[in-house]
Design a protein around this motif. Structure first.
Motif, PDB file in Angstrom:
ATOM      1  N   VAL A  72      76.552  72.288  43.354  1.00  0.00           N
ATOM      2  CA  VAL A  72      77.119  72.431  42.016  1.00  0.00           C
ATOM      3  C   VAL A  72      76.336  73.518  41.288  1.00  0.00           C
ATOM      4  O   VAL A  72      75.176  73.782  41.607  1.00  0.00           O
ATOM      5  N   GLU A  73      77.008  74.116  40.322  1.00  0.00           N
ATOM      6  CA  GLU A  73      76.350  75.145  39.532  1.00  0.00           C
ATOM      7  C   GLU A  73      76.445  74.716  38.072  1.00  0.00           C
ATOM      8  O   GLU A  73      77.515  74.284  37.636  1.00  0.00           O
ATOM      9  N   THR A  74      75.334  74.821  37.353  1.00  0.00           N
ATOM     10  CA  THR A  74      75.408  74.467  35.930  1.00  0.00           C
ATOM     11  C   THR A  74      75.024  75.679  35.097  1.00  0.00           C
ATOM     12  O   THR A  74      74.219  76.511  35.521  1.00  0.00           O
ATOM     13  N   SER A  75      75.609  75.784  33.913  1.00  0.00           N
ATOM     14  CA  SER A  75      75.196  76.828  32.985  1.00  0.00           C
ATOM     15  C   SER A  75      75.378  76.298  31.570  1.00  0.00           C
ATOM     16  O   SER A  75      76.152  75.368  31.343  1.00  0.00           O
ATOM     17  N   ILE A  76      74.634  76.898  30.656  1.00  0.00           N
ATOM     18  CA  ILE A  76      74.696  76.447  29.263  1.00  0.00           C
ATOM     19  C   ILE A  76      74.921  77.648  28.365  1.00  0.00           C
ATOM     20  O   ILE A  76      74.266  78.680  28.516  1.00  0.00           O
ATOM     21  N   GLY A 125      75.185  78.014  24.312  1.00  0.00           N
ATOM     22  CA  GLY A 125      75.181  77.341  23.009  1.00  0.00           C
ATOM     23  C   GLY A 125      75.202  75.844  23.196  1.00  0.00           C
ATOM     24  O   GLY A 125      74.377  75.277  23.917  1.00  0.00           O
ATOM     25  N   ASN A 126      76.218  75.191  22.572  1.00  0.00           N
ATOM     26  CA  ASN A 126      76.243  73.721  22.683  1.00  0.00           C
ATOM     27  C   ASN A 126      77.218  73.216  23.747  1.00  0.00           C
ATOM     28  O   ASN A 126      77.496  72.032  23.816  1.00  0.00           O
ATOM     29  N   VAL A 127      77.729  74.150  24.567  1.00  0.00           N
ATOM     30  CA  VAL A 127      78.642  73.734  25.634  1.00  0.00           C
ATOM     31  C   VAL A 127      78.104  74.152  27.003  1.00  0.00           C
ATOM     32  O   VAL A 127      77.680  75.292  27.206  1.00  0.00           O
ATOM     33  N   ALA A 128      78.092  73.202  27.932  1.00  0.00           N
ATOM     34  CA  ALA A 128      77.625  73.491  29.292  1.00  0.00           C
ATOM     35  C   ALA A 128      78.809  73.455  30.255  1.00  0.00           C
ATOM     36  O   ALA A 128      79.898  72.969  29.917  1.00  0.00           O
ATOM     37  N   THR A 129      78.572  73.994  31.432  1.00  0.00           N
ATOM     38  CA  THR A 129      79.590  73.958  32.489  1.00  0.00           C
ATOM     39  C   THR A 129      78.946  73.390  33.742  1.00  0.00           C
ATOM     40  O   THR A 129      77.808  73.748  34.071  1.00  0.00           O
ATOM     41  N   LEU A 158      80.695  69.413  27.698  1.00  0.00           N
ATOM     42  CA  LEU A 158      80.554  69.801  29.106  1.00  0.00           C
ATOM     43  C   LEU A 158      81.937  70.036  29.691  1.00  0.00           C
ATOM     44  O   LEU A 158      82.836  69.197  29.545  1.00  0.00           O
ATOM     45  N   VAL A 159      82.100  71.195  30.348  1.00  0.00           N
ATOM     46  CA  VAL A 159      83.346  71.451  31.083  1.00  0.00           C
ATOM     47  C   VAL A 159      83.061  71.183  32.554  1.00  0.00           C
ATOM     48  O   VAL A 159      82.132  71.750  33.127  1.00  0.00           O
TER      49      VAL A 159
END
Ligand code: CO8
Length: 263
Positions: free
Chosen positions: A7-11, A13-17, A52-53
């Motif tokens: 999995v890959e996460t990124s942030i 501002g106030n929304v992460a993916t 979170l998306v």
């Protein structure tokens, strides 16, 4: 941005993916379940993040559900750890303090549908060209049964009557049918799924977090507690079911049918 390769996460501002990246179909192995749970924990640890998306690197499949290789001829210790890791994904996602938006660009059968139904809000693609993605709990079609926490998640999402039919027939829904029964909340062109998901995540992230989370728990706490209280029982029931001779036969035949489908 950080990545466990699965999995890959990124942030921003106030929304992460959190992007699932176990190609070709994001099937849930033990390691994949663990990676999803760690990804959620990692973004939740950042106090700025409220939305979170949940997305997939594959445009054709959101997630194909459990990795059936985990269930077929399993090692019992690994099977136990696997099911616990899957329960954990449900607890982490369904109970997340974040507003989770499911960006469902492709197919979401079985536990792939569970990932979607555990989100707070779901945007599904209408498909690209002739390919229409499908979503639903199809387990009964190949002779297995969704565990109670998953079956009940469907019942309370689409309602008792529709849910009974969906579970009994193992029905997979087209995007428009899924929208009609509230299994998803919006259906848009595939190119617009991610953009619309971020719009929603920002909108949800604006609600005062304690009020949003308390509202979510009002609806969900009882079900999270139920699984917490019955985790060990659920593991034993799952193992008993999977190790049944007829279930193993059904799984073997189904795995084979997936492999020969294209030939
Ligand atoms: N597990 C393992 N391998 C899989 C799975 C899976 N769930 N799904 C697909 N694969 C494999 C295929 O065999 C194929 O492998 P190969 O390349 O070696 O032939 C590869 O992934 C790609 O699959 P497709 O060619 O089928 O990809 P498509 O893009 O054509 O289709 C689909 C994507 C629609 C997702 C299709 O793969 C599919 O229908 N998969 C099966 C989905 C499914 O039925 N999942 C059920 C899993 S069970 C579950 O999640 C919950 C069970 C809970 C209860 C358990 C109690 C016992």
């Amino acid at each position: 941005t950080s990545s466990s390769s699965l999995v890959e996460t990124s942030i921003d501002g106030n929304v992460a993916t959190l992007t699932m990246n176990r190609l070709p179909v994001n099937s849930l192995s033990l390691e994949m379940c663990e990676a999803i749970s760690s990804g959620i924990k990692e973004v939740e640890a950042n106090p700025k993040v409220q939305g979170l998306v949940l997305a997939s690197l594959s445009k054709s499949t959101f997630s194909a559900g459990l990795d059936l290789n985990e269930l077929y001829n399993p090692d019992l210790d690994r099977l136990t750890a696997f099911w616990k890791s899957f329960q954990q994904v449900f607890l982490d996602l369904y109970g997340s303090r974040l507003a989770v938006i499911g960006a469902i660009e492709g197919n979401a059968p079985a536990a792939g549908c569970m990932l979607a139904l555990s989100c707070d809000y779901r945007i599904m693609s209408s498909g690209s060209g002739k390919k229409v993605p499908l979503i639903g709990l199809n387990e009964s079609q190949f002779g297995i049964v969704a565990p109670p926490f998953l079956g009940h998640l469907m019942l309370r999402t689409v309602g008792q009557r529709e849910g009974e039919i969906a579970l009994s027939l193992g029905k997979l829904y087209t995007p428009s049918d899924a929208l009609r029964v509230n299994m998803v909340d919006e259906v848009v062109d595939i190119e617009k799924v991610l953009g619309r998901s971020y719009e929603c995540a920002h909108q949800w992230a604006k609600i005062p977090p304690h009020a949003r989370y308390a509202s979510k728990m009002l609806a969900r706490k009882q079900y999270l507690q139920e699984l917490h209280a019955t985790r060990d029982e659920d593991v034993e029931a799952f193992k008993g079911f999977v190790m049944n001779e007829q279930v193993q036969k059904n799984l073997g035949a189904y795995l084979q049918s997936l492999k020969v489908k294209k030939k």
